[in-house]
Design a protein around this motif. Structure first.
Motif: not given
Length: 238
Positions: A59-87
């Motif tokens: 569920s959280a995964l789908a929300e993350g994809v939507k936040a990146v692809m939909e221009k009117d939604i503000e992602p909850q992590f910065s790109q750097q924060e997201a990459m740090e979590i993934i790494e």
């Protein structure tokens, strides 16, 4: 960075759909759905993380994809924060696998060392003599002409010589276990080496070929010893 994050999230979205076992027949779906499914197959093929044993909140995964692809939604992590979590997650997953491989290797080497006809050097190199001959042995600076094959303990072949007249190998440019083992041989002899990971590629392995903490099994037939440095141009070897 943005492209990498988007591709990664899209791949995870495909994984999520698979995990939920959605059985929609995309062959009969509209063009948008067919394209999305085909793109998911491509991403899943090229960014397969299934071997890492990672778990996801879909569920959280789908929300993350939507936040990146939909221009009117503000992602909850910065790109750097997201990459740090993934790494961090990828690092932890690989560390877990490496530790499991280390334990498997220790057990394999212990059992293998108990087999009849096995020799063990002080470094931990294990070997069997398939054919023994008398004569000079290579030095650590020698170039040797050999037939060889290399495989993992599960039988997967990852390296072998194809040349009819043998492969020319400089002993100071290969893994320590290989150098040590071949220096025990005389021309015409054939040995089977069990090279522990600490004498091979260690914790890092070789991505796509040799997993972390892998014991390597090499069968080597020594055809010739060459001690003339002028024979070999190291740049032509690579």
């Amino acid at each position: 960075m943005k492209k990498l994050t988007l591709v990664f999230c899209a791949f995870l979205c495909v994984t999520a759909l698979h995990a939920k076992a959605i059985q929609e027949d995309f062959r009969k779906a509209d063009e948008k759905s067919r394209l999305s499914y085909a793109l998911g197959m491509w991403i899943g093929t090229n960014y397969d993380l299934s071997d890492l044993g990672m778990e996801f909140d879909y569920s959280a995964l789908a929300e993350g994809v939507k936040a990146v692809m939909e221009k009117d939604i503000e992602p909850q992590f910065s790109q750097q924060e997201a990459m740090e979590i993934i790494e961090t997650a990828l690092y932890n997953a690989m560390e877990k696998i490496a530790e499991e491989n280390r334990a498997v290797e220790e057990e394999y080497l212990f059992k293998n060392s108990q087999r009849s006809g096995m020799y063990i050097t002080p470094s931990g190199l294990q070997y069997e003599i398939l054919n023994e001959t008398e004569g000079d042995k290579p030095e650590n600076y020698s170039i040797v002409r050999v037939h060889y094959s290399g495989k993992l303990t599960d039988g997967t072949i990852f390296d072998e010589s194809y040349e009819e007249d043998g492969a020319y190998i400089p002993l100071d440019m290969v893994i320590p276990g290989w150098t040590e083992g071949v220096m025990l041989m005389s021309v015409g002899s054939k040995y089977r080496f069990y090279i522990p990971s600490n004498l091979a590629y260690g914790k890092d392995g070789i991505q796509g070929y040799v997993p972390a903490f892998s014991t390597l099994i090499f069968e080597v037939e020594l055809l010739e010893i060459i001690n003339d440095d002028s024979f070999f141009d190291p740049y032509s070897y690579y």
